[in-house]
Design a protein around this motif. Structure first.
Motif, mmCIF file in Angstrom:
data_model
loop_
_atom_site.group_PDB
_atom_site.id
_atom_site.type_symbol
_atom_site.label_atom_id
_atom_site.label_comp_id
_atom_site.label_asym_id
_atom_site.label_seq_id
_atom_site.Cartn_x
_atom_site.Cartn_y
_atom_site.Cartn_z
ATOM 1 N N ALA A 1 0.816 -1.220 0.000
ATOM 2 C CA ALA A 1 0.000 0.000 0.000
ATOM 3 C C ALA A 1 0.843 1.261 0.000
ATOM 4 N N GLY A 2 2.066 1.162 0.524
ATOM 5 C CA GLY A 2 2.939 2.334 0.555
ATOM 6 C C GLY A 2 3.797 2.492 -0.685
ATOM 7 N N GLY A 3 3.661 1.552 -1.626
ATOM 8 C CA GLY A 3 4.436 1.632 -2.854
ATOM 9 C C GLY A 3 5.785 0.944 -2.791
ATOM 10 N N TYR A 4 6.094 0.299 -1.669
ATOM 11 C CA TYR A 4 7.368 -0.405 -1.519
ATOM 12 C C TYR A 4 7.248 -1.826 -2.076
ATOM 13 N N ILE A 5 8.365 -2.371 -2.567
ATOM 14 C CA ILE A 5 8.372 -3.752 -3.058
ATOM 15 C C ILE A 5 7.850 -4.663 -1.953
ATOM 16 N N ASP A 6 6.903 -5.539 -2.303
ATOM 17 C CA ASP A 6 6.161 -6.299 -1.301
ATOM 18 C C ASP A 6 6.889 -7.573 -0.861
ATOM 19 N N ILE A 7 8.134 -7.407 -0.445
ATOM 20 C CA ILE A 7 8.888 -8.475 0.196
ATOM 21 C C ILE A 7 9.955 -7.807 1.050
ATOM 22 N N GLU A 8 10.066 -8.219 2.306
ATOM 23 C CA GLU A 8 11.041 -7.625 3.210
ATOM 24 C C GLU A 8 12.309 -8.461 3.198
ATOM 25 N N LEU A 9 13.317 -7.971 2.510
ATOM 26 C CA LEU A 9 14.604 -8.647 2.412
ATOM 27 C C LEU A 9 15.668 -7.809 3.098
ATOM 28 N N THR A 10 16.690 -8.475 3.612
ATOM 29 C CA THR A 10 17.846 -7.736 4.097
ATOM 30 C C THR A 10 18.591 -7.174 2.893
ATOM 31 N N LYS A 11 19.351 -6.134 3.123
ATOM 32 C CA LYS A 11 20.163 -5.574 2.046
ATOM 33 C C LYS A 11 21.171 -6.610 1.560
ATOM 34 N N GLN A 12 21.641 -7.464 2.474
ATOM 35 C CA GLN A 12 22.563 -8.524 2.072
ATOM 36 C C GLN A 12 21.891 -9.494 1.112
ATOM 37 N N LYS B 1 11.477 1.318 -2.435
ATOM 38 C CA LYS B 1 10.455 1.831 -3.342
ATOM 39 C C LYS B 1 11.155 2.355 -4.602
ATOM 40 N N LEU B 2 10.679 1.903 -5.751
ATOM 41 C CA LEU B 2 11.238 2.372 -7.011
ATOM 42 C C LEU B 2 10.411 3.567 -7.468
ATOM 43 N N ILE B 3 10.987 4.749 -7.410
ATOM 44 C CA ILE B 3 10.225 5.945 -7.756
ATOM 45 C C ILE B 3 10.564 6.458 -9.158
ATOM 46 N N ASN B 4 11.553 5.850 -9.775
ATOM 47 C CA ASN B 4 11.890 6.204 -11.164
ATOM 48 C C ASN B 4 12.293 4.929 -11.894
ATOM 49 N N GLU B 5 11.276 4.117 -12.226
ATOM 50 C CA GLU B 5 11.559 2.850 -12.901
ATOM 51 C C GLU B 5 12.197 3.072 -14.256
ATOM 52 N N ALA B 6 11.754 4.117 -14.958
ATOM 53 C CA ALA B 6 12.324 4.398 -16.275
ATOM 54 C C ALA B 6 13.831 4.639 -16.166
ATOM 55 N N GLY B 7 14.240 5.317 -15.076
ATOM 56 C CA GLY B 7 15.660 5.562 -14.867
ATOM 57 C C GLY B 7 16.423 4.279 -14.653
#
Length: 227
Positions: A170-181, A214-220
């Protein structure tokens, strides 16, 4: 890990959805539902193959040792997906590991019943063959990317792939919580490199950081991949 008597609806996973209806009572009698908490290993690379797993609910990372202290995440599995099928070859050992990245329920069947399911259900066998073919193509593509794609492009591709597979919350973030690693391991780069590149993405207005990304510039990001 704990057994759960109820959970599978006998229609959602790769096995149940591919078999004839008359075979579903046999699946119900032979399957075992198992609950894994976030971070628990479902099976480990090098272990003897004794059965096949199907994700009922949850998300799982499928990974392989890279060297003594690193891993490469090959793919992520989610509701309905099959796990452990790469251990069906002549060498009865799992060539990869699988670990829950969130609380997950799997359906497990022993190998003898899985093989009986293949014999009784030709449509299931055909779908499994197509799954292997698609997995081989995807594996070859990933290996080519790891060999030839610069790290910045690999990280951008990994973020786009995660968003395409899991969508956004709902917040626009990728819907999986992964560690940065984990994300670094999926991109096939060292954590230090991942951190440096994602800082560039943050400063460039391509992503926003949080529990997820959150990907706010997918085209980029697409532009980086296609450079």
């Amino acid at each position: 890990m704990k057994d759960q008597k109820h959970g599978c609806d006998l229609k959602s996973c790769f096995l149940c959805s591919s078999c004839i209806n008359d075979w579903l009572p046999a699946i119900a009698a032979n399957k075992k539902n198992i609950v894994y908490k976030r971070g628990q290993e479902i099976f480990k690379e090098g272990e003897k193959v004794e059965g096949i797993f199907f994700v009922y609910t949850g998300k799982v990372k499928v990974h392989k040792r890279w060297d003594d202290d690193k891993e490469l995440i090959l793919r992520f599995a989610q509701d309905g997906d099959i796990l452990g099928h790469l251990g069906l070859g002549d060498d009865p050992l799992y060539p990869i590991s699988a670990t829950a990245v969130e609380n997950t329920i799997v359906c497990y069947v022993q190998m003898d019943f899985f093989e009986s399911s293949l014999n009784v259900n030709p449509q299931f066998t055909i779908k499994l063959m197509k799954l292997f073919a698609n997995a081989l193509q995807e594996s070859e593509k990933r290996m080519r990317n790891l060999a030839h794609m610069p790290v910045k492009e690999r990280i951008a591709q990994a973020l786009l792939s995660l968003k395409n597979q899991f969508g956004v919350n709902a917040g626009g973030y990728i819907d999986i919580e992964l560690t940065k690693q984990d994300i670094a391991s999926y991109a096939g780069v060292a954590y230090e490199t991942f951190f440096k590149v994602t800082q560039e993405f943050l400063q460039g207005g391509l992503i926003v950081d949080g529990k997820s990304l959150k990907l706010i510039n997918e085209a980029g990001l697409v532009g980086i991949v296609e450079m």
